[in-house]
Motif scaffolding. Structure first.
Motif, short mmCIF file in Angstrom:
data_model
loop_
_atom_site.label_atom_id
_atom_site.label_comp_id
_atom_site.label_asym_id
_atom_site.label_seq_id
_atom_site.Cartn_x
_atom_site.Cartn_y
_atom_site.Cartn_z
N CYS A 165 0.61 -1.18 0.07
CA CYS A 165 0.17 0.01 0.02
C CYS A 165 0.94 1.38 0.01
O CYS A 165 0.44 2.18 -0.79
N PRO A 266 -2.16 4.65 4.63
CA PRO A 266 -2.62 3.27 4.75
C PRO A 266 -2.67 2.72 5.96
O PRO A 266 -2.00 3.04 6.84
N CYS A 286 -6.47 -0.02 4.02
CA CYS A 286 -5.83 -0.47 2.68
C CYS A 286 -5.84 -2.23 2.59
O CYS A 286 -6.12 -2.77 1.46
#
Length: 371
Positions: A165, A266, A286
């Motif tokens: 992410c 994230p 995420c």
């Protein structure tokens, strides 16, 4: 509803035949106890007691584990009691004493900490009651069996998920905060072992920057929010959050939203809760880790039923208890990473429904995600 999610191991398929169909019956949150009607099978078998840990660390204990266990026990026609300790060690000990006094021959439990869990298991063993550790291993305990997921693997999925992410965000040398689970939960230790095995080499070579790193007592989500807010105050440039489960992730997301940072930083999770999946659809989280609780509950129920019926079941593997210095016969299932691209697999597996995830405010996002 009975489709098996891609990537979940079939290890238990041979050792543990499915005990029930996909339907489940649920009693309400909090303490509960139920007993199936008398039958020939009930008269021949002993009685099973199950103690679940709480209702606040994760929604799964009441929405998934309890109804799934009930379904399996009812299908087998055995007597059973299921109660929840509500995060209270004294309450768990009291429940265990009551179950042992009432004549359970098998006691399955998810400990709140290894010390109190060990004491309960020793008392059970002295009374000839077989014990099973469910989801969490009691370090130094005496359980005959342990049923869970490969929790180091869970942590590795979280660590790699966050790395992926962060790469997508394109931030140079992002600062990572770690919001760990309860220090009294051996699973939290294993999760951290897993994600640190992914993150530490990247800290060491400068790809990532290690930021605040703190455990959350008793997986308490309210405390997690306070802790993360302090982290963000101390280090406003946090660019990624390794949250050990969806509840802790939600606490971090709430603070990020308060600072207009949700969706920009994230956040990981675990348990594939409805809330966690909604955050993923919304773009605020995420990833999460899906653990097919149905398989875990069925494996544990199968063991408990065999023990209550006087049979000695065999299991596919073992896990070393480092404190007790013994190998505990174990069923360890395989976890799966869930991102926006494969949330539909969790829905197809019957763990959650589309209606639960795709609430009205997320209609557009769900359509875009192919849900």
């Amino acid at each position: 509803m009975c489709k098996k999610i891609l990537g979940i191991t079939a290890t238990i398929a041979i050792a543990f035949p499915l005990l029930a169909a996909c339907g489940s019956s649920s009693s309400g949150p909090g303490s509960s106890s139920s007993e199936s009607r008398s039958s020939t099978a009930t008269q021949k078998a002993g009685k099973i007691g199950v103690i679940l840990p709480d209702t606040k660390s994760s929604a799964r204990w009441t929405t998934a584990d309890q109804p799934l266990l009930e379904t399996a026990f009812k299908a087998a026609g055995v007597q059973y009691q299921i109660q929840n300790a509500q995060g209270d060690v004294t309450q768990m000990q009291t429940i265990a004493d009551q179950m042992i006094t009432s004549g359970v021959t098998v006691l399955m439990m998810t400990n709140l900490d290894s010390g109190s869990g060990k004491a309960i298991q020793e008392k059970a063993r002295a009374q000839g009651v077989a014990t099973i550790d469910y989801d969490r291993l009691t370090l130094g305990g005496s359980a005959q069996y342990y049923v869970s997921f490969d929790n180091v693997a869970v942590g590795k999925l979280q660590g790699q998920g966050l790395v992926d992410c962060l790469k997508a965000q394109g931030v140079d040398k992002p600062i990572v905060a770690e919001l760990n689970g309860s220090p009294t939960d051996n699973n939290a230790t294993l999760f951290k072992q897993g994600y640190d095995s992914v993150l530490k080499p990247l800290y060491d070579n400068g790809t990532l920057v290690k930021g605040p790193d703190q455990a959350v007592p008793e997986w308490d989500n309210q405390q997690a929010g306070t802790i993360f807010e302090q982290m963000l105050t101390q280090q406003p440039k946090i660019a990624g959050v390794l949250a050990a489960n969806d509840g802790l992730g939600n606490a971090a997301i709430a603070i990020l939203a308060k600072n207009h940072l949700n969706g920009k930083v994230p956040v990981t999770g675990q348990d594939a809760t409805v809330q966690g999946l909604q955050h993923i659809v919304a773009g605020d989280q995420c990833m999460t880790v899906y653990k097919a609780v149905k398989k875990e509950a069925e494996a544990a129920a199968s063991l408990a039923i065999d023990l209550a019926s006087g049979r000695k079941p065999s299991v596919p593997g073992s896990l070393q208890d480092p404190l007790g210095k013994r190998d505990v016969p174990s069923v360890l299932l395989t976890p799966v990473t869930i991102t926006k691209s494969n949330i539909k697999d969790v829905i197809a597996d019957g763990y959650v429904s589309r209606a639960q995830v795709c609430i009205e405010s997320l209609t557009t996002q769900c359509t875009a995600a192919g849900l």
